[in-house]
Design a protein around this motif. Structure first.
Motif, PDB file in Angstrom:
ATOM      1  N   ALA A  61       7.422 -14.177   3.746  1.00  0.00           N
ATOM      2  CA  ALA A  61       6.741 -14.335   5.032  1.00  0.00           C
ATOM      3  C   ALA A  61       7.355 -13.461   6.121  1.00  0.00           C
ATOM      4  CB  ALA A  61       6.769 -15.794   5.465  1.00  0.00           C
ATOM      5  N   LYS A  62       8.393 -12.731   5.785  1.00  0.00           N
ATOM      6  CA  LYS A  62       9.072 -11.904   6.783  1.00  0.00           C
ATOM      7  C   LYS A  62       8.489 -10.487   6.737  1.00  0.00           C
ATOM      8  CE  LYS A  62      13.359 -10.966   8.917  1.00  0.00           C
ATOM      9  NZ  LYS A  62      14.763 -11.177   8.989  1.00  0.00           N
ATOM     10  N   THR A  63       7.616 -10.203   7.679  1.00  0.00           N
ATOM     11  CA  THR A  63       6.864  -8.947   7.684  1.00  0.00           C
ATOM     12  C   THR A  63       7.773  -7.723   7.718  1.00  0.00           C
ATOM     13  OG1 THR A  63       5.086 -10.099   8.848  1.00  0.00           O
ATOM     14  CG2 THR A  63       4.997  -7.701   8.830  1.00  0.00           C
ATOM     15  N   SER A  64       8.814  -7.751   8.527  1.00  0.00           N
ATOM     16  CA  SER A  64       9.686  -6.575   8.638  1.00  0.00           C
ATOM     17  C   SER A  64      10.366  -6.270   7.303  1.00  0.00           C
ATOM     18  CB  SER A  64      10.726  -6.753   9.742  1.00  0.00           C
ATOM     19  OG  SER A  64      11.609  -7.812   9.439  1.00  0.00           O
ATOM     20  N   TYR A  65      10.778  -7.305   6.593  1.00  0.00           N
ATOM     21  CA  TYR A  65      11.404  -7.107   5.280  1.00  0.00           C
ATOM     22  C   TYR A  65      10.376  -6.572   4.285  1.00  0.00           C
ATOM     23  CZ  TYR A  65      13.977  -7.810   0.981  1.00  0.00           C
ATOM     24  OH  TYR A  65      14.596  -7.605  -0.215  1.00  0.00           O
ATOM     25  N   LEU A  66       9.191  -7.164   4.284  1.00  0.00           N
ATOM     26  CA  LEU A  66       8.147  -6.738   3.351  1.00  0.00           C
ATOM     27  C   LEU A  66       7.746  -5.288   3.575  1.00  0.00           C
ATOM     28  CD1 LEU A  66       5.883  -9.914   3.235  1.00  0.00           C
ATOM     29  CD2 LEU A  66       7.367  -9.041   1.423  1.00  0.00           C
ATOM     30  N   LEU A  67       7.648  -4.871   4.832  1.00  0.00           N
ATOM     31  CA  LEU A  67       7.311  -3.472   5.115  1.00  0.00           C
ATOM     32  C   LEU A  67       8.365  -2.523   4.549  1.00  0.00           C
ATOM     33  CD1 LEU A  67       5.958  -3.708   8.773  1.00  0.00           C
ATOM     34  CD2 LEU A  67       4.656  -3.148   6.708  1.00  0.00           C
ATOM     35  N   LYS A  68       9.622  -2.865   4.740  1.00  0.00           N
ATOM     36  CA  LYS A  68      10.709  -2.028   4.203  1.00  0.00           C
ATOM     37  C   LYS A  68      10.697  -2.040   2.680  1.00  0.00           C
ATOM     38  CE  LYS A  68      13.467  -3.064   8.243  1.00  0.00           C
ATOM     39  NZ  LYS A  68      14.483  -3.964   8.774  1.00  0.00           N
ATOM     40  N   PHE A  69      10.483  -3.208   2.100  1.00  0.00           N
ATOM     41  CA  PHE A  69      10.425  -3.335   0.642  1.00  0.00           C
ATOM     42  C   PHE A  69       9.322  -2.442   0.080  1.00  0.00           C
ATOM     43  CE2 PHE A  69       8.594  -5.294  -3.156  1.00  0.00           C
ATOM     44  CZ  PHE A  69       9.707  -5.437  -3.966  1.00  0.00           C
ATOM     45  N   TRP A  70       8.107  -2.551   0.628  1.00  0.00           N
ATOM     46  CA  TRP A  70       6.981  -1.782   0.103  1.00  0.00           C
ATOM     47  C   TRP A  70       7.099  -0.294   0.415  1.00  0.00           C
ATOM     48  CZ3 TRP A  70       4.695  -3.466  -3.841  1.00  0.00           C
ATOM     49  CH2 TRP A  70       4.522  -4.832  -4.040  1.00  0.00           C
ATOM     50  N   LEU A  71       7.780   0.062   1.484  1.00  0.00           N
ATOM     51  CA  LEU A  71       8.039   1.475   1.761  1.00  0.00           C
ATOM     52  C   LEU A  71       8.947   2.060   0.681  1.00  0.00           C
ATOM     53  CD1 LEU A  71       7.785   3.944   3.630  1.00  0.00           C
ATOM     54  CD2 LEU A  71       9.818   3.103   4.812  1.00  0.00           C
ATOM     55  N   ILE A  72       9.979   1.314   0.316  1.00  0.00           N
ATOM     56  CA  ILE A  72      10.878   1.761  -0.753  1.00  0.00           C
ATOM     57  C   ILE A  72      10.118   1.880  -2.066  1.00  0.00           C
ATOM     58  CG2 ILE A  72      12.882   1.118  -2.163  1.00  0.00           C
ATOM     59  CD1 ILE A  72      14.033  -0.204   0.416  1.00  0.00           C
ATOM     60  N   VAL A  73       9.263   0.905  -2.375  1.00  0.00           N
ATOM     61  CA  VAL A  73       8.461   0.953  -3.600  1.00  0.00           C
ATOM     62  C   VAL A  73       7.568   2.185  -3.593  1.00  0.00           C
ATOM     63  CG1 VAL A  73       6.628  -0.205  -4.897  1.00  0.00           C
ATOM     64  CG2 VAL A  73       8.526  -1.533  -3.978  1.00  0.00           C
ATOM     65  N   ALA A  74       6.925   2.470  -2.468  1.00  0.00           N
ATOM     66  CA  ALA A  74       6.050   3.648  -2.370  1.00  0.00           C
ATOM     67  C   ALA A  74       6.827   4.938  -2.599  1.00  0.00           C
ATOM     68  CB  ALA A  74       5.361   3.666  -1.010  1.00  0.00           C
ATOM     69  N   VAL A  75       8.005   5.033  -2.018  1.00  0.00           N
ATOM     70  CA  VAL A  75       8.839   6.227  -2.211  1.00  0.00           C
ATOM     71  C   VAL A  75       9.242   6.359  -3.681  1.00  0.00           C
ATOM     72  CG1 VAL A  75      11.090   7.257  -1.665  1.00  0.00           C
ATOM     73  CG2 VAL A  75       9.653   6.327   0.165  1.00  0.00           C
ATOM     74  N   GLN A  76       9.593   5.248  -4.312  1.00  0.00           N
ATOM     75  CA  GLN A  76       9.960   5.284  -5.728  1.00  0.00           C
ATOM     76  C   GLN A  76       8.782   5.737  -6.586  1.00  0.00           C
ATOM     77  OE1 GLN A  76      11.402   1.262  -6.235  1.00  0.00           O
ATOM     78  NE2 GLN A  76      13.524   1.880  -5.839  1.00  0.00           N
ATOM     79  N   ILE A  77       7.590   5.262  -6.278  1.00  0.00           N
ATOM     80  CA  ILE A  77       6.399   5.677  -7.028  1.00  0.00           C
ATOM     81  C   ILE A  77       6.152   7.173  -6.840  1.00  0.00           C
ATOM     82  CG2 ILE A  77       3.875   5.467  -7.135  1.00  0.00           C
ATOM     83  CD1 ILE A  77       4.310   2.436  -6.548  1.00  0.00           C
ATOM     84  N   LEU A  78       6.292   7.655  -5.612  1.00  0.00           N
ATOM     85  CA  LEU A  78       6.113   9.090  -5.351  1.00  0.00           C
ATOM     86  C   LEU A  78       7.133   9.930  -6.119  1.00  0.00           C
ATOM     87  CD1 LEU A  78       5.326   9.106  -1.526  1.00  0.00           C
ATOM     88  CD2 LEU A  78       3.768   9.688  -3.400  1.00  0.00           C
ATOM     89  N   ILE A  79       8.364   9.471  -6.155  1.00  0.00           N
ATOM     90  CA  ILE A  79       9.408  10.198  -6.895  1.00  0.00           C
ATOM     91  C   ILE A  79       9.067  10.238  -8.381  1.00  0.00           C
ATOM     92  CG2 ILE A  79      11.823  10.081  -7.658  1.00  0.00           C
ATOM     93  CD1 ILE A  79      12.466   9.031  -4.799  1.00  0.00           C
ATOM     94  N   ILE A  80       8.627   9.129  -8.935  1.00  0.00           N
ATOM     95  CA  ILE A  80       8.251   9.079 -10.350  1.00  0.00           C
ATOM     96  C   ILE A  80       7.071  10.000 -10.617  1.00  0.00           C
ATOM     97  CG2 ILE A  80       7.264   7.598 -12.161  1.00  0.00           C
ATOM     98  CD1 ILE A  80       9.025   5.318 -10.929  1.00  0.00           C
ATOM     99  N   CYS A  81       6.056   9.961  -9.752  1.00  0.00           N
ATOM    100  CA  CYS A  81       4.894  10.845  -9.927  1.00  0.00           C
ATOM    101  C   CYS A  81       5.310  12.299  -9.853  1.00  0.00           C
ATOM    102  CB  CYS A  81       3.842  10.536  -8.867  1.00  0.00           C
ATOM    103  SG  CYS A  81       2.996   8.976  -9.114  1.00  0.00           S
ATOM    104  N   PHE A  82       6.165  12.642  -8.886  1.00  0.00           N
ATOM    105  CA  PHE A  82       6.638  14.021  -8.752  1.00  0.00           C
ATOM    106  C   PHE A  82       7.387  14.449 -10.016  1.00  0.00           C
ATOM    107  CE2 PHE A  82       9.981  17.032  -7.546  1.00  0.00           C
ATOM    108  CZ  PHE A  82       9.186  18.069  -7.051  1.00  0.00           C
TER     109      PHE A  82
END
Length: 88
Positions: A61-82
């Protein structure tokens, strides 16, 4: 093979930290910092941390934590795709 074991250990630690932090929160004790929790996500503990969030219903329920979590996930996905595109 060592990479697989490292991945498993990091995810196990991330999972345990989420559960332990939830327990600390319930008992009004000093908590594990979000920086520490997110550090384990960023070094590969995404699955363990995500599973811990769902199982322990912690930080969901903590939006600030979730945003950071999903930003890290997105970066990890981009790195894997690259990496996949580059290796072809």
């Amino acid at each position: 093979m060592i990479l697989l074991y490292t991945f498993l250990v990091v995810n196990l630690i991330a999972f345990v930290l989420m559960g332990y932090d939830k327990k600390l929160a319930q008992n009004n004790k000093r908590r594990i910092s979000e920086k520490t929790l997110l550090a384990f996500v960023s070094i590969g503990g995404t699955f363990g941390s995500g599973l811990g969030m769902l199982l322990f219903r912690h930080k969901t329920a903590k939006t600030s934590y979730l945003l950071k979590f999903w930003l890290i996930v997105a970066v990890q996905i981009l790195i894997i795709c690259f990496y996949i595109i580059k290796s072809k």
